[in-house]
Scaffold this motif. Structure first.
Motif, PDB file in Angstrom:
ATOM      1  N   MET A 171     -19.684  54.563  -1.406  1.00  0.00           N
ATOM      2  CA  MET A 171     -20.058  53.891  -2.650  1.00  0.00           C
ATOM      3  C   MET A 171     -18.976  54.097  -3.699  1.00  0.00           C
ATOM      4  O   MET A 171     -18.560  55.229  -3.956  1.00  0.00           O
ATOM      5  N   GLU A 209     -19.349  51.016   4.256  1.00  0.00           N
ATOM      6  CA  GLU A 209     -18.398  50.101   3.636  1.00  0.00           C
ATOM      7  C   GLU A 209     -19.055  49.309   2.507  1.00  0.00           C
ATOM      8  O   GLU A 209     -20.182  48.828   2.650  1.00  0.00           O
ATOM      9  N   TYR A 210     -18.330  49.216   1.402  1.00  0.00           N
ATOM     10  CA  TYR A 210     -18.771  48.438   0.239  1.00  0.00           C
ATOM     11  C   TYR A 210     -17.691  47.411  -0.085  1.00  0.00           C
ATOM     12  O   TYR A 210     -16.497  47.730  -0.057  1.00  0.00           O
ATOM     13  N   ILE A 260     -27.458  47.855  -0.372  1.00  0.00           N
ATOM     14  CA  ILE A 260     -26.103  47.513   0.073  1.00  0.00           C
ATOM     15  C   ILE A 260     -25.709  48.266   1.340  1.00  0.00           C
ATOM     16  O   ILE A 260     -25.152  47.661   2.265  1.00  0.00           O
ATOM     17  N   PRO A 261     -25.977  49.578   1.456  1.00  0.00           N
ATOM     18  CA  PRO A 261     -25.664  50.246   2.731  1.00  0.00           C
ATOM     19  C   PRO A 261     -26.406  49.667   3.921  1.00  0.00           C
ATOM     20  O   PRO A 261     -25.870  49.627   5.030  1.00  0.00           O
ATOM     21  N   ALA A 264     -24.559  46.623   4.927  1.00  0.00           N
ATOM     22  CA  ALA A 264     -23.307  47.009   5.572  1.00  0.00           C
ATOM     23  C   ALA A 264     -23.554  47.500   6.995  1.00  0.00           C
ATOM     24  O   ALA A 264     -22.812  47.171   7.932  1.00  0.00           O
TER      25      ALA A 264
END
Length: 285
Positions: A171, A209-210, A260-261, A264
């Motif tokens: 992050m 990954e972001y 978001i994770p 991903a």
């Protein structure tokens, strides 16, 4: 040198202008670019966030002041300054790509991020542990240290590891700092707050990954920051529904940090499956 005609001191032609300007002899590594100036604005905002957290929240609490409005205004100001630091951090990268950055640019960016997205949110957590009724000061201090060390490790790894273009590993520290502060502002019970803060610290040092904020994503991020500033201002001035609006915004920030994770991870799993299918198809006669 001495002029043979007048016996007076003289300097070679053109050197007077160079000395008066003072920049010709300056090493390239010492010249600040526009992007570097934005980076220094980032550091300044982080420092001022610490200042307002101290003078408006911690000191009134230690002196027994009952001015809750002052604490609310100072908390909102501190968080708005962190948001401004994120804006500076967003634009210094964009300007550096469009124009140029000095050789000091990367180092300045890391040091500024450490102040604004490491020290400032960690200190915010520490002060929360001192002023909240149900918090435990020593445990909060430990959580603050975890946040600070997570940012330190993340920034150090970012300087050493080469990643594929357009992606961060872990992050990003601005997003992590704002998520940590949002968790505190939600005013949840102490144990869930502590666990959520430690979870964000883990995400910052993880290998999840972001995407980097570029193009449409950068515009969306900037819009979200401006909206968050508006929510904080409404809360600080006790506008009707300001508390509910702030908590809604903080909850959305936390949800984004958690979702978001998952996206991903799902994308990585789908990529792995596609690669396996292609490999199997290539083996068939």
């Amino acid at each position: 040198m001495i002029d043979p005609d007048t016996q007076a001191g003289w300097v070679p032609e053109g050197s007077e202008d160079e000395d008066s300007d003072g920049t010709e002899d300056m090493p390239l590594s010492m010249r600040l670019s526009i992007a570097d100036t934005l980076t220094l604005g980032n550091a300044t905002c982080g420092f001022m966030a610490v200042y307002f957290t101290t003078t408006g929240i911690l000191i009134p609490h230690l002196t027994g002041s009952d001015e809750t409005g002052m604490a609310r205004h100072s908390a909102a100001t501190a968080v708005i300054l962190m948001l401004l630091a994120a804006v500076f951090d967003l634009f210094d990268g964009l300007v550096a790509r469009k124009l140029r950055s000095s050789p000091m640019g990367a180092e300045l960016d890391n040091l500024s991020d450490l102040i604004s997205f490491g020290l400032a949110p960690a200190y915010f957590v520490l002060v929360y542990g001192m002023v909240a009724d149900d918090a435990h000061q020593r445990v909060s201090a430990l959580a603050a240290i975890v946040v600070l060390l997570a940012v330190v490790l993340r920034l150090a790894r970012f300087s050493c590891v080469t990643l594929k273009d357009g992606m961060f590993q872990g992050m990003p520290s601005p997003f992590g700092a704002l998520t940590v502060v949002s968790i505190v502002l939600l005013e949840l019970p102490f144990v869930p707050t502590l666990l959520a803060i430690v979870g964000v610290a883990w995400l910052m040092v993880s290998r999840v990954e972001y995407p980097k904020p570029r193009g449409v994503l950068a515009v969306a991020m900037l819009s979200w920051i401006v909206a968050a500033m508006g929510l904080l201002a409404a809360w600080a001035f006790d506008a009707p529904g300001g508390q509910l609006l702030l908590q809604t915004g903080c909850a959305l920030q936390v949800v984004l940090g958690a979702v978001i994770p998952l996206f991903a991870t799902a994308r990585r799993v789908n990529t792995f499956r596609d690669n396996r299918r292609e490999a199997r198809a290539a083996q068939l006669p």
